[in-house]
Design an enzyme around this catalytic site. Structure first.
Site, PDB file in Angstrom:
ATOM      1  N   SER A 232      44.400  43.746  41.194  1.00  0.00           N
ATOM      2  CA  SER A 232      44.028  42.409  40.036  1.00  0.00           C
ATOM      3  C   SER A 232      46.034  42.228  38.980  1.00  0.00           C
ATOM      4  O   SER A 232      46.336  41.202  40.107  1.00  0.00           O
ATOM      5  CB  SER A 232      43.544  42.927  39.251  1.00  0.00           C
ATOM      6  OG  SER A 232      43.131  41.983  38.020  1.00  0.00           O
ATOM      7  N   ASP A 326      34.849  38.383  46.123  1.00  0.00           N
ATOM      8  CA  ASP A 326      35.901  38.949  44.767  1.00  0.00           C
ATOM      9  C   ASP A 326      35.662  37.371  43.954  1.00  0.00           C
ATOM     10  O   ASP A 326      35.837  36.202  43.849  1.00  0.00           O
ATOM     11  CB  ASP A 326      37.269  38.351  44.761  1.00  0.00           C
ATOM     12  CG  ASP A 326      37.918  38.548  43.748  1.00  0.00           C
ATOM     13  OD1 ASP A 326      36.814  39.312  42.598  1.00  0.00           O
ATOM     14  OD2 ASP A 326      39.335  39.116  43.902  1.00  0.00           O
ATOM     15  N   HIS A 360      35.769  42.544  43.645  1.00  0.00           N
ATOM     16  CA  HIS A 360      37.619  42.504  42.972  1.00  0.00           C
ATOM     17  C   HIS A 360      37.702  44.134  42.969  1.00  0.00           C
ATOM     18  O   HIS A 360      38.824  44.198  43.231  1.00  0.00           O
ATOM     19  CB  HIS A 360      37.491  42.116  41.873  1.00  0.00           C
ATOM     20  CG  HIS A 360      38.688  41.852  40.726  1.00  0.00           C
ATOM     21  ND1 HIS A 360      39.157  41.335  41.621  1.00  0.00           N
ATOM     22  CD2 HIS A 360      39.309  41.853  39.673  1.00  0.00           C
ATOM     23  CE1 HIS A 360      40.407  41.036  40.392  1.00  0.00           C
ATOM     24  NE2 HIS A 360      40.556  41.750  39.899  1.00  0.00           N
TER      25      HIS A 360
END
Length: 421
Positions: A232, A326, A360
């Site tokens: 991330s 995601d 994600h």
């Protein structure tokens, strides 16, 4: 014959290690419910259950027998682990103290009742994050706030800097598990930890440069360069490091952006603004969760290119691990654009692995899938995307892929294939 449960490799294992589960001494075709549960360090209960039927000899082997219902169906040897759900809403499993194991209860109940009450047998299994022999070394040198994990043995070992997302703090569990596979791993905090800045308004790349030089120059680290692993926000930080700093040999980006996101980034006399967003593009689900995947502007379009990371300057090899579902970043799009930018500048095409129905938060193997949790920058619960089984399978494969990538590009003469107790 007494009813027994056997766990292989034994009563304890590392969290990323598969466990073979079998029940012996049942009646032929006896129906039972298996339930696995544990408490995390905040007291949240994670649990899963599955319905099984013994074979004609009264044996039940989860590697061969299908679950007939419950938290999952079909033949899933580790289904009781990866299908666990928390009893608290919007709760993500985080291991805060890697020096202590999670204690997992495995219970066998009579029948297939929705609320089984007759307990037949129970065993406790330790799931650890620190292999015996792995050295955990707190690092408080210069401005660095980190923890170094060194594998057993004399070294030197390939070095990796491990950087998490925008939640702040110091997360060690991924680094501690990787160290069991022959890597020297520096888990790096960059805000909201000890005397580091409390928020993420501004970051300075010199701090991360200090981490690179610390790891590169460590006597137990094999050069000439180091690897980067980022998830991330940690992913775009790793891209910035690889693009501006020296001595980066290999970088693994898990669902990251090709632009600087969430804060101002400084390096020497350069200032990179964060990629702008439009909150009007945030969609709210019927359950009141935020879907933020369309909120960020396209970094390939003007005037947003000022936030674009100059990845074409990087000398690192890259592996992008992305989830097709995601809902935080457009990770697949970003990875493909990164490939175009690199190839246009004559650099080697990065490896890209896209996992279908995967969201994600890609964690090490067997972590319960977090579909919704609180986002510190958004200030509300957001959906992360993914389907539980597909995401879980992706976590298992991604873990193998990133290790193989680092072994290939960093070199390792002391590969640890079976990190057992």
């Amino acid at each position: 014959m007494d009813l027994t449960v056997t766990l292989t490799p034994g009563p304890r294992s590392l969290w990323d290690e598969p466990v073979a589960i079998a029940v012996h001494g049942l009646a032929p075709a006896q129906r039972v419910t298996l339930r696995a549960s544990f408490l995390d360090e905040k007291g949240a209960l994670f649990q899963a259950s599955a319905l099984y039927e013994a074979d004609a000899g009264g044996q039940l082997d989860l590697a061969r027998a299908p679950s007939l219902g419950g938290s999952y169906s079909g033949v899933e040897p580790m289904g009781l682990f990866w299908s666990m759900k928390p009893d608290k809403p919007f709760w993500r499993l985080v291991k805060r103290d890697v020096q202590t194991p999670f204690l997992l209860d495995l219970e066998v109940y009579e029948g297939h009742d929705p609320q089984p009450s007759k307990l037949l047998t129970r065993v406790v299994h330790e799931r650890s994050f620190l292999r015996p022999g792995v050295r955990r070394i707190p690092v408080r040198e210069g401005s660095l706030r980190a923890t170094l994990f060194l594998p057993p043995g004399s070294g030197p070992f390939p070095g990796i800097i491990d950087i998490f997302g925008s939640g702040g703090g110091l997360f060690e569990y991924r680094a501690s598990l990787l160290a069991a596979h022959g890597f020297a791993v520096l888990a790096l905090a960059y805000y909201a930890f000890e005397d580091l800045p409390k928020d993420m308004k501004e970051l300075h790349l010199e701090y991360f440069e200090e981490a690179v030089q610390y790891l590169k120059n460590h006597s137990q680290v094999k050069g000439p360069g180091v690897g980067l692993l980022g998830l991330s926000k940690g992913g775009d930080l790793c891209l910035s490091m690889a693009s501006h700093l020296k001595d980066i040999t290999a970088s693994v980006i898990i669902n990251g952006s090709v632009a600087n996101v969430g804060c101002v980034l400084h390096y020497k006399d350069m200032t990179i603004p964060p990629l702008k967003s439009d909150l009007k593009r945030v969609k709210m689900t019927e359950d009141g969760f935020a879907d933020i995947v369309e909120a960020l502007n396209n970094p390939l379009e003007e005037p947003n290119r000022e936030s674009l990371i100059p990845i074409e300057k990087a000398e690192s090899c890259f592996l992008f691990l992305v989830g097709s579902d995601d809902h935080n970043y457009r990770s697949e799009f970003y990875a493909n654009e990164a490939a175009k930018l690199l190839q246009a500048s004559g650099k080697k095409k990065p490896e890209i692995i896209c996992y279908p129905a995967t969201g994600h938060l890609m964690e090490p193997p067997y972590f319960p899938v977090c579909l919704v949790s609180f986002h510190s920058l958004v200030g509300k619960p957001v959906i992360w995307g993914g389907e539980i089984r597909a995401h879980s399978m992706a976590q298992i494969d991604a873990w193998k892929q990133l290790q193989a990538f680092f072994h290939k590009h960093l070199g390792n003469d002391q590969i640890t294939h079976s990190p057992q107790f």
